[in-house]
Design an enzyme around this catalytic site. Structure first.
Site, PDB file in Angstrom:
ATOM      1  N   ASP A  67       0.814  -1.220   0.000  1.00 52.20           N
ATOM      2  CA  ASP A  67       0.000   0.000   0.000  1.00 52.20           C
ATOM      3  C   ASP A  67       0.845   1.267   0.000  1.00 52.20           C
ATOM      4  OD1 ASP A  67       0.914  -0.457   2.583  1.00 52.20           O
ATOM      5  OD2 ASP A  67      -1.047  -0.962   3.375  1.00 52.20           O
ATOM      6  N   ASN A 136      -7.834  -2.600  14.201  1.00 48.44           N
ATOM      7  CA  ASN A 136      -9.203  -2.942  13.790  1.00 48.44           C
ATOM      8  C   ASN A 136      -9.231  -4.165  12.874  1.00 48.44           C
ATOM      9  OD1 ASN A 136      -8.171  -1.977  11.408  1.00 48.44           O
ATOM     10  ND2 ASN A 136      -9.591  -0.268  11.176  1.00 48.44           N
ATOM     11  N   HIS A 138      -7.358  -4.594  10.117  1.00 51.05           N
ATOM     12  CA  HIS A 138      -7.040  -4.396   8.699  1.00 51.05           C
ATOM     13  C   HIS A 138      -5.736  -5.087   8.319  1.00 51.05           C
ATOM     14  CE1 HIS A 138      -4.891  -0.272   9.543  1.00 51.05           C
ATOM     15  NE2 HIS A 138      -3.988  -1.205   9.403  1.00 51.05           N
ATOM     16  N   GLU A 143      -9.840  -2.070   5.196  1.00 50.12           N
ATOM     17  CA  GLU A 143     -10.480  -1.736   6.472  1.00 50.12           C
ATOM     18  C   GLU A 143     -11.761  -2.571   6.661  1.00 50.12           C
ATOM     19  OE1 GLU A 143      -8.721   0.028   8.422  1.00 50.12           O
ATOM     20  OE2 GLU A 143      -8.520   2.129   7.856  1.00 50.12           O
TER      21      GLU A 143
HETATM   22  C1  F6R Z   1       1.402  -1.217   6.144  1.00 55.07           C
HETATM   23  C2  F6R Z   1       0.132  -1.952   6.262  1.00 55.07           C
HETATM   24  C3  F6R Z   1      -0.677  -1.889   7.502  1.00 55.07           C
HETATM   25  C4  F6R Z   1       0.147  -2.162   8.777  1.00 55.07           C
HETATM   26  C5  F6R Z   1      -0.746  -2.088  10.006  1.00 55.07           C
HETATM   27  C6  F6R Z   1       0.055  -2.299  11.279  1.00 55.07           C
HETATM   28  O1  F6R Z   1       1.989  -1.429   4.878  1.00 55.07           O
HETATM   29  O2  F6R Z   1      -0.242  -2.572   5.326  1.00 55.07           O
HETATM   30  O3  F6R Z   1      -1.705  -2.844   7.404  1.00 55.07           O
HETATM   31  O4  F6R Z   1       0.746  -3.409   8.663  1.00 55.07           O
HETATM   32  O5  F6R Z   1      -1.399  -0.865  10.064  1.00 55.07           O
HETATM   33  O6  F6R Z   1       0.933  -1.232  11.428  1.00 55.07           O
HETATM   34  P1  F6R Z   1       2.041  -1.236  12.592  1.00 55.07           P
HETATM   35  O7  F6R Z   1       2.991  -2.324  12.259  1.00 55.07           O
HETATM   36  O8  F6R Z   1       2.680   0.121  12.487  1.00 55.07           O
HETATM   37  O9  F6R Z   1       1.320  -1.470  13.870  1.00 55.07           O
END
Ligand code: F6R
Length: 235
Positions: A67, A136, A138, A143
């Site tokens: 992403d 959440n 994701h 989401e």
């Molecule tokens: C980032 C991504 C997100 C993160 C998620 C957890 O490329 O795809 O899904 O993996 O938001 O983020 P952290 O590791 O910062 O808690």
């Protein structure tokens, strides 16, 4: 699905780097699906150490990231392109031309979504997809919704995700509200999936992997993946 519990973030990072390193050794021209965020930082620094020690060669590896924030150019220090360059790509011998992220600054995001979907498909889908998980549930920026979005698409980030991401920005108004993300389809088509989660994710890990499969908890779909491993750190 395998859930491996370890006692520390250091162990989680070393184990995740073992698995990714094994993938690179077994298939030197593999397609690695990569993630950003806090969770993979230790994994990437372990991979860099192994490269520096002469144990890993990334010269033929291709990469696709999950992403990117909408509206940020790749040279913006808050962009995921910048994150990947500084934490991994600039520190190993990967050919930059073989590293791919969605372009968050593209004028036409619909065309960019189609381009990125076609690119990931042309690469044959990831051999191994690394994932983090949001509070959440994701994965990527898929989401909670009423259905699982299959293809690359742009998404309005939820308030909880914007709040979680704001820790890395100086001013709250700078936090992007939209992102472009791989869909659940590409993640499920990855030959292997590796999700890493620290102790702060204990509750969502329980809901996602020991509860029902539902698009309200997008990561729960991984229960149906043919080769999914979760590494969860208790501390
Ligand atoms: C980032 C991504 C997100 C993160 C998620 C957890 O490329 O795809 O899904 O993996 O938001 O983020 P952290 O590791 O910062 O808690």
């Amino acid at each position: 699905m395998r859930i491996i519990e370890v006692e520390s973030y250091e162990k989680l990072s070393a184990l995740a780097a073992d698995i990714i390193g094994a993938q690179v050794l077994l298939k030197p021209d593999c397609v690695l699906g990569l993630a950003t965020g806090s969770s993979p930082l230790g994994t990437y620094s372990n991979l860099v150490k192994r490269y520096e020690a002469g144990l890993l060669d990334f010269s033929r590896v291709r990469t696709v990231n999950l992403d990117e924030y909408c509206g940020l150019k790749g040279d913006d220090p808050q962009s995921y392109r910048y994150f990947m360059d500084t934490n991994l790509f600039n520190k190993v011998n990967v050919n930059k031309e073989n590293t791919n992220l969605p372009d968050g600054s593209a004028g036409d995001m619909e065309a960019e979504s189609e381009r990125y979907e076609a690119l990931v498909e042309a690469l044959g889908w990831p051999d191994l997809q690394l994932l983090g998980i949001g509070q959440n549930g994701h994965i990527g920026f898929n989401e909670p919704e009423d259905t699982f979005p299959t293809k690359v698409h742009t998404v309005k980030l939820t308030e909880s995700t914007i709040k979680a991401n704001s820790r890395l920005f100086d001013k709250p108004e700078d936090v992007p509200t939209h992102a472009i993300t791989m869909g659940i389809g590409a993640i499920m088509k990855a030959k292997r999936v590796l999700l890493i989660a620290g102790a702060d994710k204990a509750e969502i890990v329980e809901r996602a992997f020991r509860g029902p499969v539902t698009p309200q908890v997008p990561a729960s779909i991984l229960q149906l993946h043919r080769d999914a491993t979760v590494i969860f750190s208790r501390a």
